[in-house]
Design an enzyme around this catalytic site. Structure first.
Site, PDB file in Angstrom:
ATOM      1  N   TYR A 178       0.835  -1.215   0.000  1.00 14.10           N
ATOM      2  CA  TYR A 178       0.000   0.000   0.000  1.00 14.10           C
ATOM      3  C   TYR A 178       0.868   1.264   0.000  1.00 14.10           C
ATOM      4  O   TYR A 178       2.089   1.186  -0.143  1.00 14.10           O
ATOM      5  CB  TYR A 178      -1.004  -0.063   1.156  1.00 14.10           C
ATOM      6  N   ARG A 230       3.862  -1.478  10.742  1.00 15.04           N
ATOM      7  CA  ARG A 230       3.983  -2.753  10.024  1.00 15.04           C
ATOM      8  C   ARG A 230       4.685  -2.554   8.687  1.00 15.04           C
ATOM      9  O   ARG A 230       4.445  -1.548   8.011  1.00 15.04           O
ATOM     10  CB  ARG A 230       2.593  -3.347   9.796  1.00 15.04           C
ATOM     11  N   GLY A 323      -3.354 -14.771  12.302  1.00 13.70           N
ATOM     12  CA  GLY A 323      -4.405 -14.252  11.430  1.00 13.70           C
ATOM     13  C   GLY A 323      -5.389 -15.352  11.086  1.00 13.70           C
ATOM     14  O   GLY A 323      -6.370 -15.585  11.799  1.00 13.70           O
TER      15      GLY A 323
HETATM   16  C1  LIG Z   1      -8.592 -12.304   5.203  1.00 14.45           C
HETATM   17  C2  LIG Z   1      -7.280 -11.582   5.408  1.00 14.45           C
HETATM   18  C3  LIG Z   1      -7.270 -10.203   5.423  1.00 14.45           C
HETATM   19  C4  LIG Z   1      -6.075  -9.511   5.669  1.00 14.45           C
HETATM   20  N1  LIG Z   1      -6.103  -8.135   5.789  1.00 14.45           N
HETATM   21  C5  LIG Z   1      -4.995  -7.488   6.214  1.00 14.45           C
HETATM   22  C6  LIG Z   1      -5.040  -6.104   6.577  1.00 14.45           C
HETATM   23  O1  LIG Z   1      -6.093  -5.446   6.548  1.00 14.45           O
HETATM   24  N2  LIG Z   1      -3.891  -5.513   6.978  1.00 14.45           N
HETATM   25  C7  LIG Z   1      -2.706  -6.202   7.050  1.00 14.45           C
HETATM   26  O2  LIG Z   1      -1.681  -5.617   7.436  1.00 14.45           O
HETATM   27  N3  LIG Z   1      -2.639  -7.509   6.751  1.00 14.45           N
HETATM   28  C8  LIG Z   1      -3.743  -8.171   6.363  1.00 14.45           C
HETATM   29  N4  LIG Z   1      -3.694  -9.525   6.154  1.00 14.45           N
HETATM   30  C9  LIG Z   1      -2.433 -10.264   6.412  1.00 14.45           C
HETATM   31  C10 LIG Z   1      -2.443 -10.837   7.835  1.00 14.45           C
HETATM   32  O3  LIG Z   1      -2.367  -9.798   8.787  1.00 14.45           O
HETATM   33  C11 LIG Z   1      -1.268 -11.804   8.066  1.00 14.45           C
HETATM   34  O4  LIG Z   1      -0.054 -11.103   7.931  1.00 14.45           O
HETATM   35  C12 LIG Z   1      -1.252 -12.981   7.105  1.00 14.45           C
HETATM   36  O5  LIG Z   1      -2.544 -13.551   6.994  1.00 14.45           O
HETATM   37  C13 LIG Z   1      -0.266 -14.052   7.567  1.00 14.45           C
HETATM   38  O6  LIG Z   1      -0.567 -14.480   8.870  1.00 14.45           O
HETATM   39  P1  LIG Z   1      -1.402 -15.837   9.168  1.00 14.45           P
HETATM   40  O7  LIG Z   1      -0.653 -16.951   8.510  1.00 14.45           O
HETATM   41  O8  LIG Z   1      -1.427 -15.943  10.666  1.00 14.45           O
HETATM   42  O9  LIG Z   1      -2.751 -15.679   8.566  1.00 14.45           O
HETATM   43  C14 LIG Z   1      -4.868 -10.225   5.864  1.00 14.45           C
HETATM   44  C15 LIG Z   1      -4.892 -11.628   5.801  1.00 14.45           C
HETATM   45  C16 LIG Z   1      -6.078 -12.304   5.598  1.00 14.45           C
HETATM   46  C17 LIG Z   1      -6.071 -13.824   5.601  1.00 14.45           C
END
Ligand SMILES: Cc1cc2nc3c(=O)[nH]c(=O)nc-3n(C[C@H](O)[C@H](O)[C@H](O)COP(=O)(O)O)c2cc1C
Length: 376
Positions: A178, A230, A323
């Site tokens: 972004y 972040r 997440g």
């Molecule tokens: C449905 C979804 C929406 C996400 N939206 C964001 C977001 O709004 N901002 C962000 O920094 N990362 C976003 N992410 C990334 C997550 O914060 C995270 O870094 C990523 O899913 C990896 O972690 P995990 O394996 O625990 O899911 C999103 C991930 C998922 C799955």
């Protein structure tokens, strides 16, 4: 609780003195479930509420700081004082369950779908379009210096609204491609003014946003307001961000008086692609070395089981974000706390949307993207 996991439950004090009750936080996740006008729905309130009673801190989905920063349909907004009551509903839902509430603030830049921004005009550091699956999107208009200053102020204004809405903190979203990352990236930023041209100048926008947010907290908040940042460590494009670039940025951020840094990774244990000598080392290892305890780091990425978390924690990282796992099993933290880690669910049960309290739009996104969330 199983002795092996007790370190995950040791309280942790952030640099500003705020104590987190354990080491697990909820990663920011966009849910596409707010109203078209940027106000908040009951569905998203229920979704947060269901996931806020085990983790120590919940970082919300990203919210846009200007009208032309909206990057997703169904996103809740923070670009106007009229949104404060809605922002407050989210903060209250999280805090009522015992977690700290942190609002993730952002601008989508060239990643914004044209139909979501005024006059369909998307903006960025330079006129380099975003690509999806090799297909270039609409070419963004490079921002003028005056507009850049306005957007920096908008991050400050969104922070003031977060304070007024009762949040415990904000996370500046400098990751995932972004606007902040677009300024830092040598691929997306081809400017030759004070915001681009050298690595140092490409850091000017990200660091100015941090300074603005910190100054607003000083003016309107109290010393316990959390400010995190972040970032994504690497980009695939030839001129894109390398690990060497990121280590420079992190070095500067570590001295900014932030309460945490948060690396955005799909896999916590991923190794470095380029820019440093030892490509067998993980990004997290390099980051921890560079930060050298100046600021806490949150790690994230494919941590599903208690064992995954324990191994990640062995790196010396103080905080872990979950997440997707909290979509699949909102009771992850409680299960580990109760010694019931064997009962943790690590694959989404496609029959349980209602029980898991996942809003319709988020559910659709997950179901229509096989492989994104385990079990789908
Ligand atoms: C449905 C979804 C929406 C996400 N939206 C964001 C977001 O709004 N901002 C962000 O920094 N990362 C976003 N992410 C990334 C997550 O914060 C995270 O870094 C990523 O899913 C990896 O972690 P995990 O394996 O625990 O899911 C999103 C991930 C998922 C799955």
């Amino acid at each position: 609780m199983n002795e092996k996991y007790k370190d995950l439950f040791a309280p942790f004090t952030l640099p500003n003195g705020i104590e987190l009750k354990n080491r697990i936080v909820m990663a920011p996740m966009t849910h596409w479930s707010s109203n078209v006008d940027g106000t908040v729905t009951d569905a998203e309130i229920k979704y947060y509420s269901r996931r806020s009673n085990g983790v120590s801190m919940v970082i919300t989905a990203c919210t846009h700081v200007t009208a032309n920063g909206q990057g997703f349909h169904g996103q809740f907004a923070a670009y106007n004082d009229e949104f404060i009551p809605d922002l407050k509903r989210v903060a209250d839902a999280i805090k009522e369950q015992g977690a700290k509430a942190v609002l993730q603030i952002y601008h989508g830049g060239k990643m914004s779908p044209p139909e979501l921004v005024p006059n369909g005009e998307i903006v960025s550091a330079s006129d380099i379009p975003a690509e999806q699956n090799g297909v270039p999107g609409k070419t963004p208009r490079p921002l003028t210096e005056g507009e850049i200053e306005e957007i920096i102020n908008a991050y400050g204004e969104a922070t003031r609204r977060a304070i007024e809405a009762g949040y415990d903190g904000v996370e500046i979203h400098g990751a995932n491609g972004y606007l902040i990352q677009q300024f830092f990236s040598g691929h997306s930023n081809r400017r030759e003014d004070r915001f681009g041209g050298t690595l140092e100048k490409r850091m000017a926008f990200p660091l100015a946003v941090v300074d603005k947010v910190k100054s607003v907290v000083e003016e309107y908040g109290d010393s316990f307001f959390i400010v995190g940042h972040r970032f994504s460590p690497e980009e695939p494009e030839e001129k894109g961000i390398t690990m060497a670039d990121t280590l420079e940025l992190v070095d500067a951020l570590a001295d900014k008086g932030l309460d945490y840094l948060h690396v955005s990774l799909g896999d916590f244990f991923s190794t470095v692609h380029r820019g440093v000598d030892d490509l067998t080392k993980t990004r997290v290892e390099y980051l921890l070395e560079k930060i050298n305890d100046r600021v806490p780091l949150i790690g994230v990425g494919s941590i599903y089981s208690a064992e995954d978390a324990r191994k990640a924690f062995e790196t010396g990282i103080p905080l872990l974000a979950l997440g997707r796992e909290l979509l699949i099993d909102p009771d992850w933290v409680q299960k580990v706390a109760d010694g019931k880690e064997a009962e943790i669910v690590t694959k989404l049960d496609k029959e349980k949307q209602e029980e898991l309290v996942i809003p319709d739009q988020l559910w659709k996104m997950i179901i229509n993207r096989p492989g994104w969330v385990p079990g789908v």
